[in-house]
Scaffold this motif. Sequence first.
Motif, PDB file in Angstrom:
ATOM      1  N   GLN A   1      -4.234  -3.152   1.800  1.00 14.44           N
ATOM      2  CA  GLN A   1      -5.411  -2.862   0.969  1.00 14.44           C
ATOM      3  C   GLN A   1      -5.519  -1.372   0.686  1.00 14.44           C
ATOM      4  OE1 GLN A   1     -10.017  -2.865   1.860  1.00 14.44           O
ATOM      5  NE2 GLN A   1      -9.387  -4.988   1.580  1.00 14.44           N
ATOM      6  N   GLY A   2      -5.721  -1.033  -0.599  1.00 14.48           N
ATOM      7  CA  GLY A   2      -5.942   0.357  -0.994  1.00 14.48           C
ATOM      8  C   GLY A   2      -7.428   0.562  -1.255  1.00 14.48           C
TER       9      GLY A   2
ATOM     10  N   ASN B   1      -9.413  -1.446  -2.883  1.00 12.91           N
ATOM     11  CA  ASN B   1     -10.115  -2.742  -3.000  1.00 12.91           C
ATOM     12  C   ASN B   1     -10.838  -2.884  -4.345  1.00 12.91           C
ATOM     13  OD1 ASN B   1     -10.944  -5.288  -2.310  1.00 12.91           O
ATOM     14  ND2 ASN B   1     -12.529  -4.653  -0.873  1.00 12.91           N
TER      15      ASN B   1
ATOM     16  N   GLY C   1      -8.978  -4.318  -6.843  1.00 12.51           N
ATOM     17  CA  GLY C   1      -8.158  -5.358  -7.476  1.00 12.51           C
ATOM     18  C   GLY C   1      -9.049  -6.518  -7.923  1.00 12.51           C
TER      19      GLY C   1
ATOM     20  N   GLY D   1      -6.056  -8.388  -2.385  1.00  9.79           N
ATOM     21  CA  GLY D   1      -6.196  -7.303  -1.410  1.00  9.79           C
ATOM     22  C   GLY D   1      -7.177  -7.593  -0.300  1.00  9.79           C
TER      23      GLY D   1
ATOM     24  N   ALA E   1      -9.635   3.298  -7.022  1.00  7.56           N
ATOM     25  CA  ALA E   1      -8.277   2.726  -7.065  1.00  7.56           C
ATOM     26  C   ALA E   1      -7.288   3.770  -6.528  1.00  7.56           C
ATOM     27  CB  ALA E   1      -7.913   2.338  -8.496  1.00  7.56           C
TER      28      ALA E   1
ATOM     29  N   GLY F   1      -2.147   1.041  -4.556  1.00 12.09           N
ATOM     30  CA  GLY F   1      -2.635  -0.193  -5.174  1.00 12.09           C
ATOM     31  C   GLY F   1      -2.235  -0.272  -6.637  1.00 12.09           C
TER      32      GLY F   1
ATOM     33  N   THR G   1       0.134  -3.185  -8.198  1.00 11.32           N
ATOM     34  CA  THR G   1      -0.297  -4.067  -9.292  1.00 11.32           C
ATOM     35  C   THR G   1       0.361  -3.691 -10.620  1.00 11.32           C
ATOM     36  OG1 THR G   1      -2.200  -2.619  -9.689  1.00 11.32           O
ATOM     37  CG2 THR G   1      -2.577  -4.541  -8.279  1.00 11.32           C
TER      38      THR G   1
ATOM     39  N   GLU H   1       2.631  -6.601  -5.725  1.00 13.01           N
ATOM     40  CA  GLU H   1       1.323  -7.008  -5.177  1.00 13.01           C
ATOM     41  C   GLU H   1       1.300  -7.110  -3.648  1.00 13.01           C
ATOM     42  OE1 GLU H   1      -0.984  -9.904  -7.454  1.00 13.01           O
ATOM     43  OE2 GLU H   1       0.687 -10.090  -8.846  1.00 13.01           O
TER      44      GLU H   1
END
Length: 450
Positions: free
Chosen positions: A69-70, A72, A74, A79, A138, A142, A146, A199
């Motif tokens: 998770q970066g 969050n 997404g 994530g 973001a 991440g 993505t 992903e």
Amino acid sequence: MPDALATTLADIVGTTHVLLDADLKAAYETDWTRRYHGTACLVVRPGTTAEVSAVLAECGRSGAAVVPQGGNTGLVGGGVPRGGEVVISTARLDSIDPVETITAEVTAGAGVTLARLQQHVRDAGFGFGVDLASRDSATIGGMIATNAGGIRVLRYGPMRHQLIGLEAVLADGTVVRRLPGLSKDNTGYDLPGLFAGSEGTLAIVTQARLKLVPLLPERATALLAFESIDRALEMLNRIRVLPGLEAVEVFFREGVELVCRHTGMPLPFNQDYSTYVLIECTAQLDPTPSLIEGLEGGTFLDSAITRDRRQRDALWAYRERHTESINAEGVPQKLDIAVPLTRLSDFASSVQARLHAAAPEARAILFGHIADGNIHVNLLGLDLDDDRGADAVLRLVAELGGSISAEHGIGIAKTRWLSLTRTPEDIATMRAIKHALDPGNLLNPGVIFA
Ligand code: FAD
Ligand code: MLT
Ligand code: ZN
């Protein structure tokens, strides 16, 4: 077992960076849209690549699945945990090197936010090619995971195109490092390109070497109103070759009404219109004259053109505040689709009818990146597990030769429809890559492949 794993992980990252308390884990367990949530067995926050490697090796030894998770932000549920996984947060991988001006490149940690990267490179006289409304949260990791798109893809391409090099950790803890990268380097497979858009299912990105773009000081923005998307597409056709064209975005009456209601902003013009297009050009010298010239002869009904920073931000707010305004209305089903530009008119003229036939109670708010044929279809008014509307829209997209996931990914939201636009051979090849790199299916299980 979680207790034993927690103790081992705490030995690696320090006790304060292993979160077991429900209140502390909560922010990592629900996605931005509030549609997806699950319980994490724990959240771990490694601070270095070596710690990511050791954490993954330990998770592998104890058979614990992980969710990277970066920021969050997404939008496809990839994530957040589905139930019982270890969440590996990249927030502490936030180092950023000085800009290397001779190559116009920078190396940044996976946890660096886009806004921080933008400020860092701006201070050195550069820009970054990707921009998104979620920039404050973001992360670079991440965005790579993505293959994020956003508002400048027509000029600079998506995140994958900004990658010069990458460092990533595989499921068993192996570190793959191609830093610093080279603009020309055809030595074997393009692993950074493969990890972009994967992903979190193939590796955890820990650092990236990124290409920078010129920082162009002058910017002109136009908001135009049209009677239909067909007229907007005619305008796109005229301005495609405008010098310095950086963004062409579209939104519609229902979205503007919703944004104005939610934000308190006035309507952009004295009356409302069916279709709005936001156009932005950047250049060394004021691009307003060439933008005005490019618009001449177009069949727009109203317009606002400005180079003033505050007025530009005000125009952009009509577009960028769609996401939060839709979410304020209810938790949406978000469909991020693309069709060939030559079929966008067909898509626009059929989508409401298809939707109505499948799920009459659904309400669709559309907006997006018209120059990329990328439309965000947001469905409100349906139960979240009622996928009649989504199915109808995605089947229409497939019929038109489009993509069921233009820039957000498949996540867990669209696994059901993967075979609509990918052949069995294509899916088998992707599964073979996944199996080769992560034979135990520990990295983000359930994402991309059901
Ligand atoms: P997260 O949400 O934390 O994770 C996203 C996925 O990447 C998950 O599958 C996760 O497991 C994986 N992941 C995260 N970090 C890593 C890592 N270091 N290594 C491996 N896997 C990892 N997206 C666009 O493309 N274009 C837009 O214009 C756009 N606008 C947005 C506007 C708003 C208001 C919001 C809320 C979202 C928007 N998004 C957009 C979606 C989102 O911001 C992007 O998908 C972004 O790239 C996600 O980054 P993140 O750090 O928040 O990733
Ligand atoms: C955007 O372009 O604003 C996004 O991708 C976010 C969304 O789809 O809501
Ligand atoms: Zn988008």
